[in-house]
Scaffold this active site. Structure first.
Site, mmCIF file in Angstrom:
data_model
loop_
_atom_site.group_PDB
_atom_site.id
_atom_site.type_symbol
_atom_site.label_atom_id
_atom_site.label_comp_id
_atom_site.label_asym_id
_atom_site.label_seq_id
_atom_site.Cartn_x
_atom_site.Cartn_y
_atom_site.Cartn_z
ATOM 1 N N CYS A 161 0.933 -1.113 -0.007
ATOM 2 C CA CYS A 161 0.004 -0.051 -0.024
ATOM 3 C C CYS A 161 0.777 1.355 0.038
ATOM 4 C CB CYS A 161 -0.804 0.096 1.184
ATOM 5 S SG CYS A 161 -2.124 -1.615 1.137
ATOM 6 N N GLU A 171 -1.389 5.181 13.766
ATOM 7 C CA GLU A 171 -0.875 6.422 12.823
ATOM 8 C C GLU A 171 -1.185 7.368 13.759
ATOM 9 O OE1 GLU A 171 -1.634 8.537 8.550
ATOM 10 O OE2 GLU A 171 -2.804 7.069 9.286
ATOM 11 N N LYS A 183 -9.815 8.209 2.179
ATOM 12 C CA LYS A 183 -10.156 6.924 1.985
ATOM 13 C C LYS A 183 -11.612 6.636 2.589
ATOM 14 C CE LYS A 183 -5.713 4.331 1.959
ATOM 15 N NZ LYS A 183 -4.855 5.547 2.427
#
Length: 411
Positions: A162, A312, A333
């Protein structure tokens, strides 16, 4: 070090098939996630994906070319064609030994692999499509674009799950900045909404089984339950500043930093403490010669999985310190789903537009942040916002991390 600017962009993704349409989708909080139509999902648990819709390839890919290309390559050609049109480079007549291509893909031609596996079982494997191999290998998107436009400089393909498109764009940026080339088409392409791929990620327990498109891709929300597969491609034209100015090119923004490293932690899981991701962001800021307070917006990797979103968030706190309390971070996203190897390219285009138009994109499905998610994620709708510098993060299986930094262009 030479300055690198963005002089063209092209895109196809679940919320639009042009830069203008995608940006309108961002501004209106468009949800590109819906029920899968590419195949019958009756016998599978996952029902939703972010499919590309109503894509007309005809301007950039002939029917003869399309028959020799997997959909991921077709989409890359489409996005590259848009980017070349926008850049004005088609009118430039100069030697192209210093023009190159860097297009990543996490998986490559899986649609062709599945189709030809069935064909081989029925007719014998010596009777599969003679273009089977070039249709499936991940580097063929980059190769096809280079052939189409006669670009004879570096032609490469990052395959880092990714993070693929993030590494592809970052490597192209350094290639120009450090004097090896003048023009690079850089980005990513992915099209793997197939029974086998969806089944594989389902078995891995990475995908949400939600049947509500509005509550499927919900990064940072307390009810997040996995990511939604997306598809598409995006290409940026990166160009050395003086080369761009000499031909009077339109400049959309400037790229100033790139960080890449590895968690070295686990095959599929990110470091839950975010150490690798934090270091990656720090590397990008060092590369850009800026400090955390110079960045106002982060386009997060933000996949809507439990581990990614919390990790994150921790990584941003570690990398930015007190500055984390004064920046906005959102996951687009929430609108597009997760395009795997193409996600960083789509998000690089959106981040560039965010800086250009001084607008913070939204995390559209976010209602109640999880207890481990405590930043400003711009829920539901975007807003006008002053952005001098923005970062885009991408993290992949195998621990691959990539962070890109874009700045508002000033002469």
């Amino acid at each position: 070090m030479r300055r690198v600017v963005i002089t063209g962009m092209g895109i196809t993704c679940p919320i639009g098939n042009s830069v203008e349409e995608v940006w309108e989708g961002v501004k209106t909080s468009r949800n590109g996630i819906d029920f899968i139509t590419h195949y019958d999902t009756e016998n599978q648990k996952v029902k939703l994906a972010g499919e590309v819709k109503n894509l007309d390839l005809s301007k950039y890919v002939t029917p003869q070319e399309a028959r020799k290309m997997d959909p991921f390559t077709q989409m890359a050609m489409y996005a590259a064609g848009q980017a070349m049109d926008a850049s004005g480079l088609l009118e430039v007549t100069e030697d192209k030994d210093r023009w190159g291509v860097s297009i990543g893909s996490g998986i490559g031609g899986l649609q062709t692999i599945e189709k030809e596996k069935e064909r081989g079982q029925k007719r014998g494997y010596d009777n599969v499509n003679p273009y089977f191999i070039p249709m499936t290998i991940a580097n063929m998107a980059a190769g096809s674009v280079a052939i189409k436009y006669g670009m004879k400089g570096m032609c490469t393909c990052a395959v880092t799950a990714c993070a693929s498109a993030g590494n592809a764009i970052g490597d192209a940026f350094h290639y120009i900045r450090d004097g090896y080339g003048d023009v690079m088409l850089a980005g990513g392409a992915e099209s793997v909404i197939t029974p086998l791929c969806i089944g594989g990620f389902t078995s891995l327990r990475a995908l949400t089984k939600s049947t509500d498109p509005a509550r499927a891709s919900i990064p940072f929300d307390k009810d997040r339950s996995g990511f939604v597969m997306g598809e598409g491609a995006a290409i940026l034209v990166l160009e050395e500043l003086d080369h761009a100015k000499a031909r009077g090119a339109k400049i959309y923004g400037e790229m100033i930093g790139y960080g890449a490293n590895c968690d070295a932690y686990h095959m599929t899981a990110p470091d839950p403490e975010g150490n690798g991701a934090a270091k990656c962001m720090e590397l990008a800021m060092t590369d850009a010669h800026i400090v955390p307070s110079d960045i106002q917006y982060i386009n997060a990797h933000g996949t809507s999985t439990k581990l990614n979103d919390s990790g994150e968030t921790r990584a941003v706190h570690k990398a930015f310190g007190e500055a984390a309390d004064h920046l906005k971070m959102s996951s687009t996203k929430s609108m597009t789903g997760h395009l795997l190897g193409a996600s960083a390219a789509v998000e690089a285009v959106i981040t560039t537009l965010a800086v250009l138009h001084q607008y913070c994109p939204p995390t559209i499905g976010l209602e109640t942040p999880g207890d481990d998610c405590d930043l400003d994620y711009q829920p539901k709708t975007g807003e006008d916002y002053t952005i001098s510098c923005a970062m885009s993060n991408s993290f992949g299986f195998g621990g691959h991390n990539a962070s890109l930094i874009f700045r508002k262009y000033e002469d």
